[in-house]
Enzyme design. Structure first.
Site, PDB file in Angstrom:
ATOM      1  N   CYS A   2      43.219  34.562  47.213  1.00 56.04           N
ATOM      2  CA  CYS A   2      44.053  33.141  48.661  1.00 56.04           C
ATOM      3  C   CYS A   2      44.875  32.357  46.992  1.00 56.04           C
ATOM      4  CB  CYS A   2      43.288  32.149  49.170  1.00 56.04           C
ATOM      5  SG  CYS A   2      42.611  33.331  50.671  1.00 56.04           S
ATOM      6  N   ARG A  27      47.181  36.946  44.256  1.00 58.47           N
ATOM      7  CA  ARG A  27      46.329  36.741  44.597  1.00 58.47           C
ATOM      8  C   ARG A  27      45.765  36.907  46.093  1.00 58.47           C
ATOM      9  NH1 ARG A  27      44.975  32.302  41.528  1.00 58.47           N
ATOM     10  NH2 ARG A  27      43.155  31.353  43.137  1.00 58.47           N
ATOM     11  N   TRP A  74      44.011  36.856  51.535  1.00 53.92           N
ATOM     12  CA  TRP A  74      42.721  37.269  51.398  1.00 53.92           C
ATOM     13  C   TRP A  74      42.041  37.845  51.967  1.00 53.92           C
ATOM     14  CZ3 TRP A  74      38.185  38.500  49.023  1.00 53.92           C
ATOM     15  CH2 TRP A  74      37.953  40.428  48.998  1.00 53.92           C
ATOM     16  N   ASN A 100      41.218  28.069  50.183  1.00 51.81           N
ATOM     17  CA  ASN A 100      40.630  28.774  49.770  1.00 51.81           C
ATOM     18  C   ASN A 100      39.270  28.501  49.048  1.00 51.81           C
ATOM     19  OD1 ASN A 100      40.502  30.982  47.291  1.00 51.81           O
ATOM     20  ND2 ASN A 100      41.515  30.105  46.161  1.00 51.81           N
ATOM     21  N   GLY A 101      38.060  29.654  49.531  1.00 49.71           N
ATOM     22  CA  GLY A 101      36.619  30.004  49.218  1.00 49.71           C
ATOM     23  C   GLY A 101      36.315  30.235  50.790  1.00 49.71           C
ATOM     24  N   GLU A 481      36.865  52.272  32.515  1.00 38.69           N
ATOM     25  CA  GLU A 481      37.759  51.433  32.605  1.00 38.69           C
ATOM     26  C   GLU A 481      38.500  52.437  33.137  1.00 38.69           C
ATOM     27  OE1 GLU A 481      40.193  48.195  33.077  1.00 38.69           O
ATOM     28  OE2 GLU A 481      38.376  48.754  33.430  1.00 38.69           O
ATOM     29  N   LYS A 485      40.412  51.641  37.052  1.00 39.79           N
ATOM     30  CA  LYS A 485      41.427  51.803  36.918  1.00 39.79           C
ATOM     31  C   LYS A 485      42.744  52.583  38.306  1.00 39.79           C
ATOM     32  CE  LYS A 485      42.744  48.704  34.685  1.00 39.79           C
ATOM     33  NZ  LYS A 485      41.636  47.840  35.273  1.00 39.79           N
ATOM     34  N   GLU A 488      41.251  52.094  41.719  1.00 32.72           N
ATOM     35  CA  GLU A 488      41.929  50.860  42.465  1.00 32.72           C
ATOM     36  C   GLU A 488      43.480  50.596  43.033  1.00 32.72           C
ATOM     37  OE1 GLU A 488      40.843  46.826  39.265  1.00 32.72           O
ATOM     38  OE2 GLU A 488      42.117  48.207  38.434  1.00 32.72           O
ATOM     39  N   HIS A 504      23.272  65.686  34.343  1.00 27.87           N
ATOM     40  CA  HIS A 504      22.430  65.501  34.948  1.00 27.87           C
ATOM     41  C   HIS A 504      22.846  65.472  36.829  1.00 27.87           C
ATOM     42  CE1 HIS A 504      19.750  65.612  31.593  1.00 27.87           C
ATOM     43  NE2 HIS A 504      20.575  64.480  31.013  1.00 27.87           N
ATOM     44  N   LYS A 603      43.714  39.468  42.901  1.00 25.72           N
ATOM     45  CA  LYS A 603      44.061  39.491  40.975  1.00 25.72           C
ATOM     46  C   LYS A 603      42.345  38.329  40.725  1.00 25.72           C
ATOM     47  CE  LYS A 603      44.996  39.538  37.100  1.00 25.72           C
ATOM     48  NZ  LYS A 603      44.794  40.914  36.296  1.00 25.72           N
TER      49      LYS A 603
END
Length: 608
Positions: A2, A27, A74, A100-101, A481, A485, A488, A504, A603
């Site tokens: 947020c 955000r 968000w 925010n929270g 990573e 990416k 995402e 395996h 973010k």
């Protein structure tokens, strides 16, 4: 998560707020809303979707206000709807709050308030705050805020305005970042300094349980018990142009291309005059602790966790100190063993990641020395840790982290060299190893110059819905990573594995429609990974290899090969991840995805 911006001054509040919140849209971008006081009216408007939708709704409204708050969301509690968007107001619509929270006891508080006659309009936990303040209001808004916050459990960054006291803007913080910007005859509130750099570089970082009451002429800061607090004013060291796209189509692409410079910046001023010994000023006071370290725990989330895995390889390989890498979200919910001589390294781009901050506090409670590696000066993790290193990578706006990741690897390598010096392991501190590090920014530039080759590979595979990424040794975390990416920003299912583990289980997925990306550089496990490539070829999989320059052997074994310059094993991940960042970027663009604002992501993850 947020984004929050608040303003009180002489300027038109709507313009300041909207321009500021646009810089924070990374955000959260499920919904947005604004509240201003204009004359004797509280005007508030909300919309679902991007901030441009909110702009349309308020185009002809609230043009005369000089105080207000704005929010981009968000979603955590409640779907992205107009009713759930911020600001939230009380029953009388005289108090407006952006948050925010997460309020952990919101259900209990909501039930109590409903019993007292309060009517709720949303599914959110945040609306509780507005009604709780209303329940305590008796003519003084900051007193009501203070009383309300004493009942709240959880995390919050708050900006509040009241029609009954239209000359006050209130900020409060516990667990979620909040900054006060100081101008001439004006004050700002923001959850990220990028929103206000156009107007001021002078800021105050609020700490937990602090409340700031802002008027046009003054700022008064107290704790939750109304004890006055004297705050230091800091000056932000970067400019507003750092948060602009600079001619690139997306922030992510800009940040990928900034890496040669951000890597140089990560090293700047961190070597002694002879250019071999590392100097880390942020660790000076804890040098004795670092000399005596017997064990290291790295806590991080997401991309930072992958950087931590690379750090584990470095430190164990070069220093022979045992290292564990923990998901920060799991660390505090088990019983971590913190012995004497344990160093906890926390890694976070924003320095506000809630799970990592909680892990830092848990480690400190158990007696560990905590070292932070983060990008944001003044962030919560930087302040809570005993010592640390800043990345100096500048603001990273794209939700998918790129330049911060390579800077984190660089910081971990510098830390490894620094600790080698502390422990007297002089054989590691050769001019050759430092020269290899100094070569990396130029080598990254060479990789970026071949971006068209990656774009062509992306064009061939953009319609595939599944990928495997495989690597060994230092390049195993790079495989993780690269897969992250792709997931995402392109929404393609991708999994990263150690290459030897593929047989395996995951090898069952391999057929002619399965592209497999191998990070297959010439390192000490090179021959092993060639065998893994053969296992995929035998089953008809399409192989894309990231290989070392001059390796003609591998080109005969794979469908596509992208070459990167050779360096020492410990630094290879900085180079091998660049083509994977570009591959994810170009595939996402070709699939029509919003790479800077991927769905469901934000973010800075400031909630659990």
């Amino acid at each position: 998560m947020c984004g929050i911006v608040g303003y009180i001054g002489e300027k038109e509040a709507k313009a300041v707020l909207i321009e500021g919140i646009k810089r924070l849209e990374y955000r959260g971008y499920d919904s947005a809303g604004i509240a201003v006081i204009e004359g004797d009216q509280m005007i508030y408007e909300r919309s679902v979707g991007r901030i441009c939708e909110l702009e349309k709704r308020i185009e002809s409204k609230c043009n005369g206000s000089t105080i207000g708050i704005v929010h981009t969301r968000w979603a955590t509690h409640g779907a992205p709807t107009v009713e759930n968007a911020h600001p939230h107001v009380d029953c009388s619509k005289k108090i407006a709050v952006v948050h925010n929270g997460i309020i952990e006891n919101s259900n209990y508080l909501k039930s109590k308030l409903q019993e007292g006659g309060h009517k709720f309009r949303s599914e959110t936990d945040s609306e509780v705050i507005a009604h709780l303040i209303e329940s305590y209001f008796s003519g003084n808004i900051e007193n009501a805020v203070r009383c309300a916050l004493k009942e709240i459990e959880g995390a919050y960054g708050l900006a509040i305005i009241s029609l009954d006291e239209p000359e006050k803007l209130i900020a409060a913080r516990h667990g979620s970042p909040l900054i006060v910007g100081i101008g001439k005859g004006e004050y700002f509130i923001t959850s990220d300094v990028a929103a206000i750099l156009e107007y001021t570089k002078n800021v105050v970082y609020l700490e937990d349980n602090e409340i700031a009451v802002l008027t046009r002429d003054d700022m008064v800061t107290t704790d939750i018990n109304n004890v006055p607090i004297s705050k230091r004013i800091d000056e932000v060291q970067w400019n507003v142009d750092k948060v602009e796209k600079g001619g690139y189509k997306h922030f992510m692409l800009k940040e990928i291309h900034e890496q040669p410079q951000t890597l140089r910046d990560a090293m700047l001023g961190r070597f002694e005059k002879d250019n071999t010994l590392v100097r880390l000023g942020g660790l000076k006071e804890k040098e004795k602790n670092l000399h005596d370290i017997k064990r290291i725990i790295i806590v991080a989330c997401g991309t930072s966790w992958h950087a931590g895995l690379i750090g584990e390889y470095m430190i164990e390989d070069l220093l022979a100190i045992p290292v564990e890498v923990e998901y920060a979200s799991e660390f505090r919910y088990r019983n971590p063993i913190i012995e004497e001589g344990t160093l906890v390294i926390s890694i976070s781009q924003s320095g506000e990641t809630a799970d990592t901050l909680a892990a830092v506090n848990e480690a400190k409670k158990r007696g560990a020395t905590v070292l932070a590696i983060c990008n944001v000066v003044g962030s919560s993790i930087a302040r809570e840790s005993d010592c640390g290193m800043f990345l100096h990578a500048g603001p990273e706006i794209g939700v998918a982290s790129t330049k911060a990741f390579t800077s984190q690897i660089t910081a971990l390598f510098l830390l490894t060299l620094f600790m080698a010096r502390m422990k007297g392991q002089k054989e590691i501190l050769s001019k050759d190893i430092v020269s290899k590090l100094r070569e990396v920014p130029g080598q990254v530039k060479k990789v970026l110059e071949k971006e068209d080759q990656i774009a062509e590979i992306a064009r061939r595979y953009k319609d595939n819905e599944n990928f495997l990424y495989l690597g060994r040794g230092y390049n195993y975390p790079v495989a993780l990573e690269g897969a992250l990416k792709l997931k995402e920003i392109s929404y393609i299912h991708a999994e990263g594995y150690p290459a030897a583990e593929m047989k395996h289980g995951p090898i069952a997925l391999v057929d002619k429609d399965m592209p497999v990306v191998f990070i297959a550089t010439r390192d000490k496990v090179y021959t092993k990974i060639l065998s893994n490539i053969e296992e995929i070829r035998t089953r008809g999989g399409k192989v894309i290899a990231i290989a070392s320059e001059g390796d003609n052997e591998i080109s005969e074994m794979v469908n596509h090969v992208f070459y990167i310059p050779e360096t020492i094993d410990a630094l290879t991940p900085i180079l091998s991840v660049i083509p994977l960042q570009l591959l994810a970027y170009h595939m996402a663009v070709m699939r029509g995805c919003d790479v800077d604002k991927p769905r469901n992501l934000a973010k800075s993850v400031t909630v659990e």
